[in-house]
Design a protein around this motif. Structure first.
Motif, PDB file in Angstrom:
ATOM      1  N   SER A   9      -7.369  15.026  -3.799  1.00  0.00           N
ATOM      2  CA  SER A   9      -6.833  14.167  -2.741  1.00  0.00           C
ATOM      3  C   SER A   9      -7.767  14.164  -1.531  1.00  0.00           C
ATOM      4  N   HIS A  86      -2.938   3.880   1.038  1.00  0.00           N
ATOM      5  CA  HIS A  86      -3.954   4.673   0.341  1.00  0.00           C
ATOM      6  C   HIS A  86      -4.133   4.102  -1.061  1.00  0.00           C
ATOM      7  N   TYR A  90      -5.337   7.991  -5.146  1.00  0.00           N
ATOM      8  CA  TYR A  90      -4.995   9.038  -4.184  1.00  0.00           C
ATOM      9  C   TYR A  90      -3.526   9.424  -4.334  1.00  0.00           C
TER      10      TYR A  90
END
Length: 162
Positions: A9, A86, A90
């Motif tokens: 991440s 995002h 992710y």
């Protein structure tokens, strides 16, 4: 969950920062779509590509080998990016790292929101999330990597890569 391509991440957040766009207008959205389409044609990829500004579909191309099902994937990926700001990759990696069920955590269904690679936020320096690049048709890690390659090429053409 299936493969996450070895991503982390934190690495994906760094990638989003590196892929921040100077600006994004309709011409830019079309150019991003054209780059993705040209890569797909050159490599004979069975992909569908879409670029959206907000919910507005500015660019769409379905290349030979893609199917109507790709639109279902694109729409599901787009909802995730618009909700979370995002990339879909992710969101998938973050949920796996935290050991949570993303759909339960967000009270959403897999039928409407897909955390499979290929949905990338189009983030601008001044406005934050301005749009979404969506790719569907390859294994999801490759969808994500192709999106990164497209945005890298776009930024290189604009003289924006560090």
């Amino acid at each position: 969950m299936s493969t996450t391509g070895g991503f982390t991440s934190s690495g994906l957040l760094q990638e989003e920062l590196l892929l921040t766009l100077p600006a994004l207008d309709m011409a830019d959205a079309v150019e991003i779509g054209e780059i993705a389409k040209s890569f797909g044609i050159q490599r004979d990829l069975p992909i569908a590509v879409e670029v959206r500004l907000g919910d507005w579909i500015i660019y769409h191309a379905s290349l030979p080998g893609s199917t109507a099902e790709n639109q279902w994937w694109i729409d599901r990926k787009a909802r995730v990016v618009m909700l979370k700001h995002h990339s879909t990759m992710y969101e998938r990696v973050s949920a796996q790292e935290r050991g949570v069920d993303w759909h339960k955590e967000n009270n959403l269904l897999d039928e409407t929101h897909a955390i499979h690679g290929g949905g990338l936020p189009l983030i601008t320096k001044d406005d934050g999330l301005s749009g979404v690049l969506l790719i569907s048709g390859l294994p999801h890690v490759q969808d994500h990597l192709l999106g990164v390659e497209v945005l890298t090429e776009f930024l290189a053409r604009k003289g924006e890569l560090l």
